[in-house]
Design an enzyme around this catalytic site. Sequence first.
Site, PDB file in Angstrom:
ATOM      1  N   CYS A 176      14.719  69.551  -5.673  1.00  0.00           N
ATOM      2  CA  CYS A 176      15.888  69.774  -4.823  1.00  0.00           C
ATOM      3  C   CYS A 176      16.045  71.232  -4.340  1.00  0.00           C
ATOM      4  O   CYS A 176      15.271  71.661  -3.499  1.00  0.00           O
ATOM      5  CB  CYS A 176      17.138  69.273  -5.542  1.00  0.00           C
ATOM      6  SG  CYS A 176      18.500  69.030  -4.413  1.00  0.00           S
ATOM      7  N   HIS A 229      16.567  64.276  -8.809  1.00  0.00           N
ATOM      8  CA  HIS A 229      17.157  64.769 -10.063  1.00  0.00           C
ATOM      9  C   HIS A 229      17.233  63.590 -11.033  1.00  0.00           C
ATOM     10  O   HIS A 229      16.693  62.525 -10.781  1.00  0.00           O
ATOM     11  CB  HIS A 229      18.597  65.230  -9.827  1.00  0.00           C
ATOM     12  CG  HIS A 229      18.751  66.484  -9.066  1.00  0.00           C
ATOM     13  ND1 HIS A 229      18.397  67.717  -9.547  1.00  0.00           N
ATOM     14  CD2 HIS A 229      19.295  66.708  -7.845  1.00  0.00           C
ATOM     15  CE1 HIS A 229      18.718  68.639  -8.660  1.00  0.00           C
ATOM     16  NE2 HIS A 229      19.255  68.062  -7.610  1.00  0.00           N
TER      17      HIS A 229
HETATM   18  N1  GLN Z   1      21.970  73.559  -1.988  1.00  0.00           N
HETATM   19  C1  GLN Z   1      21.122  72.520  -1.696  1.00  0.00           C
HETATM   20  C2  GLN Z   1      21.732  71.434  -0.828  1.00  0.00           C
HETATM   21  O1  GLN Z   1      22.909  71.223  -0.824  1.00  0.00           O
HETATM   22  C3  GLN Z   1      20.500  72.030  -2.992  1.00  0.00           C
HETATM   23  C4  GLN Z   1      21.336  71.096  -3.816  1.00  0.00           C
HETATM   24  C5  GLN Z   1      20.705  70.705  -5.132  1.00  0.00           C
HETATM   25  O2  GLN Z   1      19.792  71.358  -5.658  1.00  0.00           O
HETATM   26  N2  GLN Z   1      21.209  69.647  -5.715  1.00  0.00           N
HETATM   27  O3  GLN Z   1      21.012  70.788  -0.126  1.00  0.00           O
END
Ligand code: GLN
Length: 238
Positions: A88, A187
């Site tokens: 992510c 995740h």
């Molecule tokens: N900041 C990023 C987004 O909103 C990553 C989010 C995350 O790692 N869950 O896309």
Amino acid sequence: MHICHLYPDILNLYGDRGNIFTMKRRLEARGIGVQMIGQPLDIDKYDLFFIGGRQDFEQEVLLRDLAGGKGRDIRTAVEDEKVFLAICGGYQMLGQYYKTWDSSQMDFIGAINVHTIGAKERMIGNYMFRTTPESSGSVIVGFGNHSGTYLGEDVAPLGMVLKGFGNNGEDHTEGARCKNVFATYSHGSLLPKKTALCDFILQTALERKYDTCEPLGPLDDTLENSAHDYMEHRLMHG
Ligand code: GLN
């Protein structure tokens, strides 16, 4: 095997570091010693890098640290075909840039040719995808919470979406596979419930380190497989 967990205290969301525990446990179960080395970042020492996710705020906080040379070192490691698993926010940071929903831009490491575009509506929820044969051909169930990422022409997806959003909710791709980078939005601890992908990544790292190596032997994955099957059934049948 020398494993580097990049920014463990800052980029660690929804159990991302479970991936590190799984890699370590599965290597040790095959009699392969594992060393986790901390700072300073000496890329030559590591065989396998892991970088997890977090919100925009933490990504912004890390920009200065990356600009101080670490970003260049990470780029070199990717070019040198070291193995990376990125989740992510960490996936986004290996890419070129992130334009947030309110139109500010964060320029990232530029190690892989992908970029991310924010929108007020985020992609949130459980989802399922199948990795390509070049990445073990496994069905993965994960949880995503993110903005949309788009792959450059020279970057293959890690897999194709079976249910849910994937990279951007438009082109059915999920994650990225480029050199020895495995990147995904998944995740919810990706590897603990998908041992085939874990072993595929470990095998890639062992082959990169030793030029050639024996295939990793099987382990008893009954619990891991039933965790996956339970989630797959829940996602398909509600
Ligand atoms: N900041 C990023 C987004 O909103 C990553 C989010 C995350 O790692 N869950 O896309």
